[in-house]
Design an enzyme around this catalytic site. Structure first.
Site, PDB file in Angstrom:
ATOM      1  N   GLY A  19       0.759  -1.250   0.000  1.00  0.00           N
ATOM      2  CA  GLY A  19       0.000   0.000   0.000  1.00  0.00           C
ATOM      3  C   GLY A  19       0.787   1.297   0.000  1.00  0.00           C
ATOM      4  O   GLY A  19       0.208   2.365   0.208  1.00  0.00           O
ATOM      5  N   TRP A  71       2.134   2.953  -2.495  1.00  0.00           N
ATOM      6  CA  TRP A  71       1.710   3.862  -3.578  1.00  0.00           C
ATOM      7  C   TRP A  71       0.347   4.480  -3.235  1.00  0.00           C
ATOM      8  O   TRP A  71       0.095   5.631  -3.531  1.00  0.00           O
ATOM      9  CB  TRP A  71       1.657   3.122  -4.919  1.00  0.00           C
ATOM     10  CG  TRP A  71       3.005   3.000  -5.579  1.00  0.00           C
ATOM     11  CD1 TRP A  71       4.206   2.966  -4.965  1.00  0.00           C
ATOM     12  CD2 TRP A  71       3.278   2.923  -6.997  1.00  0.00           C
ATOM     13  NE1 TRP A  71       5.218   2.864  -5.890  1.00  0.00           N
ATOM     14  CE2 TRP A  71       4.675   2.824  -7.140  1.00  0.00           C
ATOM     15  CE3 TRP A  71       2.485   2.903  -8.134  1.00  0.00           C
ATOM     16  CZ2 TRP A  71       5.295   2.730  -8.393  1.00  0.00           C
ATOM     17  CZ3 TRP A  71       3.098   2.799  -9.387  1.00  0.00           C
ATOM     18  CH2 TRP A  71       4.496   2.723  -9.506  1.00  0.00           C
ATOM     19  N   ASP A  77      -5.711  -5.414  -5.281  1.00  0.00           N
ATOM     20  CA  ASP A  77      -4.625  -6.397  -5.235  1.00  0.00           C
ATOM     21  C   ASP A  77      -5.221  -7.786  -5.020  1.00  0.00           C
ATOM     22  O   ASP A  77      -6.299  -7.929  -4.448  1.00  0.00           O
ATOM     23  CB  ASP A  77      -3.618  -6.086  -4.107  1.00  0.00           C
ATOM     24  CG  ASP A  77      -2.255  -6.722  -4.382  1.00  0.00           C
ATOM     25  OD1 ASP A  77      -1.313  -5.995  -4.750  1.00  0.00           O
ATOM     26  OD2 ASP A  77      -2.127  -7.960  -4.244  1.00  0.00           O
ATOM     27  N   ASP A  81      -8.476  -9.544  -8.976  1.00  0.00           N
ATOM     28  CA  ASP A  81      -7.483  -9.803 -10.015  1.00  0.00           C
ATOM     29  C   ASP A  81      -7.633  -8.743 -11.104  1.00  0.00           C
ATOM     30  O   ASP A  81      -8.733  -8.564 -11.639  1.00  0.00           O
ATOM     31  CB  ASP A  81      -7.773 -11.215 -10.569  1.00  0.00           C
ATOM     32  CG  ASP A  81      -6.723 -11.674 -11.542  1.00  0.00           C
ATOM     33  OD1 ASP A  81      -5.978 -10.826 -12.073  1.00  0.00           O
ATOM     34  OD2 ASP A  81      -6.660 -12.894 -11.790  1.00  0.00           O
ATOM     35  N   ASP A 134       2.004  -0.958 -10.030  1.00  0.00           N
ATOM     36  CA  ASP A 134       3.361  -1.397  -9.656  1.00  0.00           C
ATOM     37  C   ASP A 134       3.395  -2.923  -9.645  1.00  0.00           C
ATOM     38  O   ASP A 134       4.141  -3.535  -8.907  1.00  0.00           O
ATOM     39  CB  ASP A 134       3.662  -0.816  -8.265  1.00  0.00           C
ATOM     40  CG  ASP A 134       5.109  -1.007  -7.844  1.00  0.00           C
ATOM     41  OD1 ASP A 134       5.970  -1.153  -8.722  1.00  0.00           O
ATOM     42  OD2 ASP A 134       5.365  -1.011  -6.626  1.00  0.00           O
ATOM     43  N   LYS A 157       4.872  -0.303 -13.946  1.00  0.00           N
ATOM     44  CA  LYS A 157       6.193  -0.936 -13.920  1.00  0.00           C
ATOM     45  C   LYS A 157       6.390  -1.735 -15.212  1.00  0.00           C
ATOM     46  O   LYS A 157       5.472  -2.368 -15.712  1.00  0.00           O
ATOM     47  CB  LYS A 157       6.268  -1.883 -12.717  1.00  0.00           C
ATOM     48  CG  LYS A 157       7.701  -2.323 -12.423  1.00  0.00           C
ATOM     49  CD  LYS A 157       7.803  -3.608 -11.642  1.00  0.00           C
ATOM     50  CE  LYS A 157       7.150  -3.699 -10.312  1.00  0.00           C
ATOM     51  NZ  LYS A 157       7.961  -3.244  -9.190  1.00  0.00           N
TER      52      LYS A 157
END
Ligand code: SAM
Length: 293
Positions: free
Chosen positions: A53, A55, A82, A98, A123, A163
């Site tokens: 958590g 971010w 998440d 998901d 990320d 990312k």
């Protein structure tokens, strides 16, 4: 290795604890913001692959600063997604789900009451196997899944940050991102280790192609290749399919009998080391029959 040794070796790990961030990743987003001014005018934000958590913490800080400056504007709305459970964070709605599933996109949209997000950040990282090609491939698939869900929830003009692994196929990913964003930059924050192939793409000014309808078709993840044929408009990519060679010539699927002119001959150049050589030898020595008994 003791805990204090990691504190010495990894300054961002130590600083994260000192400053109250849940993970050292917070610095990556903060450093990206220093260059790209990511949160100016942002009220609604989605944090994909958010646990634990840090971010989301950065989002909370930045968006509440925005609101404090302009209290007449709408209050911040932040959704964090998440697979794993995440400890609660004030001001952040959490979805355990998901990011490759359409139901997750629907839940985000319903929280925003039909409005779209100003920014989506991701990320996401799969569990690393250590096999570089495999890790790069899985990371690329996760990034494409994040892009897919982003096309459902991001407003035109919005920003997508994710990312990325700088592997050999990165150009292919860039070209896919450029279909949706005129400005795509790859950036390596100082807090991201040089030894890691990790970097972040900052995609600005979301402009889906004309006629694009967001969909969650992800044949590589779902193994449902049939769905691709259901895509319409600019979602459907069609490449020319042609037949070549003399169409009156031999048909590769037919059986032609041998005769005086068409006899069976040895291959012109047999393989030097045939992959099946060992198996042939074993067959000749009756090995398989002996094993079967
Ligand atoms: N940004 C986070 C932070 O600052 O605390 C760290 C994210 S961590 C590096 C990567 C996360 O991606 C993991 O928590 C993992 O559960 C999540 N993840 C991986 N695949 C996912 C998926 N398909 N859907 C949702 N989350 C996923």
């Amino acid at each position: 290795m003791g805990k204090s040794s990691k504190d010495k070796r990894d300054v961002y790990y130590r600083l994260a604890k000192e400053q109250g961030w849940r993970a050292r990743s917070a610095f990556k987003l903060l450093q990206l913001d220093e260059d790209f001014n990511l949160f100016e005018g942002v009220h609604r934000a989605v944090d994909l692959c958010a646990a634990p958590g840090s971010w989301s913490q950065v989002l909370t800080k930045k968006l509440s600063e925005n609101h404090a400056k302009n209290p007449q504007e709408e209050p911040p709305k932040i959704v964090a997604v998440d697979l794993q459970a995440m400890a609660p964070l004030d001001g952040v709605v959490q979805l355990q789900g998901d990011i490759t599933k359409k139901s997750t996109a629907d839940q985000i949209i319903s929280y925003f009451e039909g409005q779209l997000s100003d920014i989506v950040i991701c990320d996401g990282a799969p569990d690393v196997t250590g096999l570089h090609d495999m890790d790069e491939y899985i990371q690329a698939q996760l990034l494409l899944a994040a892009l897919n869900i982003t096309t459902h929830v991001l407003r035109p003009g919005g920003t997508f940050v994710a990312k990325i692994f700088r592997g050999k196929d990165i150009t292919l990913l860039y070209s896919q991102l450029k279909i949706f964003f005129p400005t795509v930059t790859c950036s390596k924050p100082r807090s991201s280790r040089n030894s890691s192939i990790e970097a972040f793409i900052v995609c600005q000014d979301y402009q889906p192609p004309e006629g694009y309808v967001p969909n969650m078709a992800n044949p590589l993840l779902d193994m449902q290749y049939g769905n691709m044929n259901e895509l319409v408009g600019s979602n459907r990519v069609i490449v020319p399919f042609t037949a070549c060679g003399d169409l009156n010539g031999y048909d590769a699927d037919r059986t032609y009998p041998l005769d005086e002119t068409h006899k069976s001959r040895d291959p012109l150049q047999p393989p030097i080391t045939a992959p099946y050589k060992t198996a042939m030898g074993l067959k000749r020595s009756n090995f398989y029959n002996k094993v079967a008994k």
